[in-house]
Design a protein around this motif. Structure first.
Motif, PDB file in Angstrom:
ATOM      1  N   ALA A  69       0.838  -1.198   0.000  1.00  0.00           N
ATOM      2  CA  ALA A  69       0.000   0.000   0.000  1.00  0.00           C
ATOM      3  C   ALA A  69       0.871   1.245   0.000  1.00  0.00           C
ATOM      4  O   ALA A  69       2.104   1.160   0.036  1.00  0.00           O
ATOM      5  N   LYS A  70       0.206   2.389  -0.033  1.00  0.00           N
ATOM      6  CA  LYS A  70       0.868   3.686   0.084  1.00  0.00           C
ATOM      7  C   LYS A  70       0.321   4.373   1.320  1.00  0.00           C
ATOM      8  O   LYS A  70      -0.880   4.378   1.551  1.00  0.00           O
ATOM      9  N   LEU A  71       1.220   4.955   2.100  1.00  0.00           N
ATOM     10  CA  LEU A  71       0.815   5.716   3.273  1.00  0.00           C
ATOM     11  C   LEU A  71       0.422   7.109   2.815  1.00  0.00           C
ATOM     12  O   LEU A  71       1.236   7.845   2.257  1.00  0.00           O
ATOM     13  N   ALA A  72      -0.830   7.481   3.033  1.00  0.00           N
ATOM     14  CA  ALA A  72      -1.333   8.775   2.574  1.00  0.00           C
ATOM     15  C   ALA A  72      -1.452   9.778   3.712  1.00  0.00           C
ATOM     16  O   ALA A  72      -1.299  10.976   3.515  1.00  0.00           O
ATOM     17  N   ARG A  73      -1.757   9.297   4.922  1.00  0.00           N
ATOM     18  CA  ARG A  73      -1.907  10.163   6.090  1.00  0.00           C
ATOM     19  C   ARG A  73      -1.719   9.336   7.343  1.00  0.00           C
ATOM     20  O   ARG A  73      -1.765   8.121   7.299  1.00  0.00           O
ATOM     21  N   SER A  74      -1.505  10.025   8.450  1.00  0.00           N
ATOM     22  CA  SER A  74      -1.334   9.294   9.702  1.00  0.00           C
ATOM     23  C   SER A  74      -1.682  10.167  10.895  1.00  0.00           C
ATOM     24  O   SER A  74      -1.720  11.401  10.803  1.00  0.00           O
TER      25      SER A  74
END
Length: 108
Positions: A69-74
């Motif tokens: 996956a891709k980390l978009a926000r946290s």
């Protein structure tokens, strides 16, 4: 005769996409609730492109699957990720410990 790393990556990606689409038939993609995210109490970081590649556990209905996956926000406790399978892009929030950085993910 050896095999191409790029070709192997392609077949791995296709296999993962098929596994995601199969899992998606088990039920809807689950995401953390607003209450679990507590966005009013916690800071949120939104990452500009390109997103950081990660490996994450997600759940479709009762079925869990490990995806690139891709980390978009946290937030301090959760990760907003996105991943693709076929023509579909999936987005959800998962607990931070369900995500691991994967510097070797090239397929996302």
């Amino acid at each position: 005769m050896g095999t191409s790393k790029r070709l192997a990556d392609h077949y791995d990606m296709r296999s993962q996409h098929q596994a995601i689409l199969t899992a998606a038939r088990s039920g809807p993609l689950q995401s953390l609730t607003d209450r679990e995210l507590a966005l009013r109490e916690q800071p949120i970081t939104i990452y500009p492109q390109p997103y950081r590649p990660v490996r994450a556990w997600v759940r479709f209905g009762p079925e869990a699957i490990h995806v690139d996956a891709k980390l978009a926000r946290s937030t301090p406790t959760a990760a907003g990720i996105e991943f693709r399978a076929g023509d579909t892009t999936f987005r959800c929030w998962v607990w931070g410990n369900a995500v691991s950085a994967d510097d070797d993910v090239h397929r996302v």
